[in-house]
Design a protein around this motif. Structure first.
Motif, PDB file in Angstrom:
ATOM      1  N   UNK A 246       9.182   5.909  10.575  1.00  0.00           N
ATOM      2  CA  UNK A 246       8.225   4.757  10.827  1.00  0.00           C
ATOM      3  C   UNK A 246       6.966   4.545  10.038  1.00  0.00           C
ATOM      4  N   UNK A 247       6.624   5.846   9.723  1.00  0.00           N
ATOM      5  CA  UNK A 247       5.267   5.774   8.953  1.00  0.00           C
ATOM      6  C   UNK A 247       5.539   5.218   7.446  1.00  0.00           C
ATOM      7  N   UNK A 248       6.551   5.644   7.040  1.00  0.00           N
ATOM      8  CA  UNK A 248       7.030   5.380   5.706  1.00  0.00           C
ATOM      9  C   UNK A 248       7.389   3.674   5.531  1.00  0.00           C
ATOM     10  N   UNK A 249       8.075   3.070   6.732  1.00  0.00           N
ATOM     11  CA  UNK A 249       8.590   1.999   6.566  1.00  0.00           C
ATOM     12  C   UNK A 249       7.358   0.977   6.992  1.00  0.00           C
ATOM     13  N   UNK A 250       6.366   1.392   7.578  1.00  0.00           N
ATOM     14  CA  UNK A 250       5.161   0.483   7.976  1.00  0.00           C
ATOM     15  C   UNK A 250       4.479   0.224   6.542  1.00  0.00           C
ATOM     16  N   UNK A 251       4.672   1.050   5.397  1.00  0.00           N
ATOM     17  CA  UNK A 251       3.811   0.875   4.193  1.00  0.00           C
ATOM     18  C   UNK A 251       4.908  -0.249   3.243  1.00  0.00           C
ATOM     19  N   UNK A 252       5.919  -0.713   3.707  1.00  0.00           N
ATOM     20  CA  UNK A 252       6.748  -1.718   2.981  1.00  0.00           C
ATOM     21  C   UNK A 252       6.228  -2.966   3.039  1.00  0.00           C
ATOM     22  N   UNK A 253       6.312  -3.600   1.835  1.00  0.00           N
ATOM     23  CA  UNK A 253       6.119  -4.813   1.790  1.00  0.00           C
ATOM     24  C   UNK A 253       7.168  -5.870   2.549  1.00  0.00           C
ATOM     25  N   UNK A 254       6.779  -6.867   2.978  1.00  0.00           N
ATOM     26  CA  UNK A 254       7.702  -7.741   3.830  1.00  0.00           C
ATOM     27  C   UNK A 254       9.201  -8.207   2.874  1.00  0.00           C
ATOM     28  N   UNK A 255       8.707  -8.190   1.645  1.00  0.00           N
ATOM     29  CA  UNK A 255       9.675  -8.616   0.577  1.00  0.00           C
ATOM     30  C   UNK A 255      10.634  -7.260   0.213  1.00  0.00           C
ATOM     31  N   UNK A 256      10.288  -6.138   0.441  1.00  0.00           N
ATOM     32  CA  UNK A 256      11.101  -5.129   0.340  1.00  0.00           C
ATOM     33  C   UNK A 256      12.035  -4.397   1.272  1.00  0.00           C
ATOM     34  N   UNK A 257      12.499  -5.479   2.040  1.00  0.00           N
ATOM     35  CA  UNK A 257      13.641  -5.197   3.068  1.00  0.00           C
ATOM     36  C   UNK A 257      14.938  -5.814   2.759  1.00  0.00           C
ATOM     37  N   UNK A 258      15.729  -5.098   2.168  1.00  0.00           N
ATOM     38  CA  UNK A 258      16.937  -5.543   1.514  1.00  0.00           C
ATOM     39  C   UNK A 258      17.872  -6.019   2.701  1.00  0.00           C
ATOM     40  N   UNK A 259      18.567  -7.282   2.447  1.00  0.00           N
ATOM     41  CA  UNK A 259      19.475  -7.531   3.373  1.00  0.00           C
ATOM     42  C   UNK A 259      20.616  -6.866   3.627  1.00  0.00           C
ATOM     43  N   UNK A 260      20.931  -6.544   5.070  1.00  0.00           N
ATOM     44  CA  UNK A 260      22.191  -5.479   5.399  1.00  0.00           C
ATOM     45  C   UNK A 260      23.282  -6.347   6.281  1.00  0.00           C
ATOM     46  N   UNK A 261      24.192  -6.217   6.327  1.00  0.00           N
ATOM     47  CA  UNK A 261      25.358  -6.546   6.888  1.00  0.00           C
ATOM     48  C   UNK A 261      26.015  -5.426   7.652  1.00  0.00           C
TER      49      UNK A 261
END
Length: 370
Positions: A190-205
């Protein structure tokens, strides 16, 4: 001497009836708050419980060296834990074969079966279980009902549910130890994901039960398994069109989104359909070959995630499981390999096996196309 002896006899005559009266009293009750927010009085000394989900047996095995001895009844829903895992439980705890059966949380609550099993406490699933009228009938029979949840809302409900099982079975210390273990691993992600930019979330199926039927595609929507994808920093394409926790996507939609990562779930229940098989009872080679097979289906084979090798398989029993931290870590390493290159779900599972589970998890729990 005779006087002293006489006094002793008289004293015994007074004390023994009092002692018998105390022993005849019902066990003292303790209050707990269940996962529906209900305050429930349960006996201080619980000897047997009934459960309505076989996966609760896995939860009990995290905190009890012999989880089966606590069962007054269970639903015998072997498919939820897998045939191989069931065989492992039976090998270690043969008494499981003869534990009485009650209804599964996937069906209608069977009041008569629970009454016949006469547990000290009936432990049931949030989102199902008895009606208010049936709860009142069980209470009148001296059987309190407690709701827990490891699957509908795992991030919120896993810890308190495990604590409830710990309180009921005297496994509080082990429950707290595992809750702490899981929390530390979850917080690291959670601590690392909190620092991600909104655009740094790859699409997942995420295709649930891949290959179960000829059509495509079972998928999480909002909540349920989709929460795991969001939590580790991915974007679940199913949530964009499915408003329920689960549903179906058509292959044209999946292809139009062309997700960056493809994750399939499966297990032994799909073998007869030619679907994805992995988990207890399957080795790494069989799991990988199975994933390669399901990704050759029309439409799936054309996805960029498959062509680039960003394609993975997970045993469904791991994600709908009290040991879901292993699945969370696997998702994290697949969706953000650089961010979580020091995270090792295999090491985490080995630690859970050695420190907690009475019946260690065996088999290939996950695999990758490359």
């Amino acid at each position: 001497m005779k006087t002293s002896l006489h006094r002793l006899v008289v004293a015994c005559g007074l004390v023994l009836p009092l002692l018998a009266a105390v022993l005849a009293l019902p066990a003292r009750a303790a209050d707990l708050v269940d996962l529906r927010g209900r305050t429930v009085s349960v006996p201080d000394q619980v000897r047997k419980i009934s459960i309505d989900d076989g996966r609760f047996l896995v939860a009990l095995s995290l905190i009890q060296p012999d989880p089966v001895k606590w069962l007054a009844a269970w639903p015998r829903d072997v498919h939820r834990i897998g045939d191989a895992t069931y065989a492992q439980f039976v090998e270690k705890f043969p008494a499981l074969r003869s534990v009485p059966q009650v209804a599964s949380s996937a069906g209608s609550f069977n009041l008569e079966a629970v009454l016949a099993a006469a547990p000290d406490v009936a432990v049931v699933s949030v989102g199902s279980g008895p009606t208010d009228a049936q709860i009142a009938q069980l209470k009148a029979a001296g059987i309190p009902v407690v709701f827990i949840d490891f699957f509908d809302n795992p991030f919120k409900n896993q810890e308190p549910s495990l604590r409830i099982l710990g309180q009921l079975t005297g496994g509080q210390a082990k429950a707290e130890a595992f809750a702490k273990f899981r929390r530390e691993h979850v917080e690291k992600i959670a601590q690392r994901v909190a620092k991600l930019a909104p655009t740094a979330r790859p699409t997942v199926f995420l295709e649930a039960h891949a290959g179960m039927t000829g059509d495509c595609c079972n998928s999480p929507g909002k909540g349920n398994m989709g929460e795991y994808i969001d939590f580790v920093g991915g974007h679940n394409i199913g949530a964009d069109v499915l408003k329920a926790p689960t549903g179906k996507l058509n292959i044209e939609y999946v292809m139009s989104r062309d997700p960056a990562v493809y994750i399939a779930t499966g297990g032994a229940h799909l073998e007869k359909n030619g679907g994805l098989v992995l988990g207890a009872g399957y080795d790494a080679a069989r799991a990988r070959a199975s994933l390669a097979s399901v990704t050759q289906r029309q439409g799936i084979a054309q996805l960029s995630a498959v062509k680039s090798g960003k394609t993975f398989g997970l045993a469904h029993q791991l994600i709908n499981s009290p040991i879901d931290i292993v699945a969370i870590e696997a998702f994290a390493t697949w969706i953000h390999p650089e961010l979580f290159k020091d995270v090792d779900p295999a090491r985490t599972l080995a630690e859970i096996n050695s420190k907690f589970l009475a019946v260690p998890y065996q088999g290939a729990g996950w695999t990758a196309l490359k």
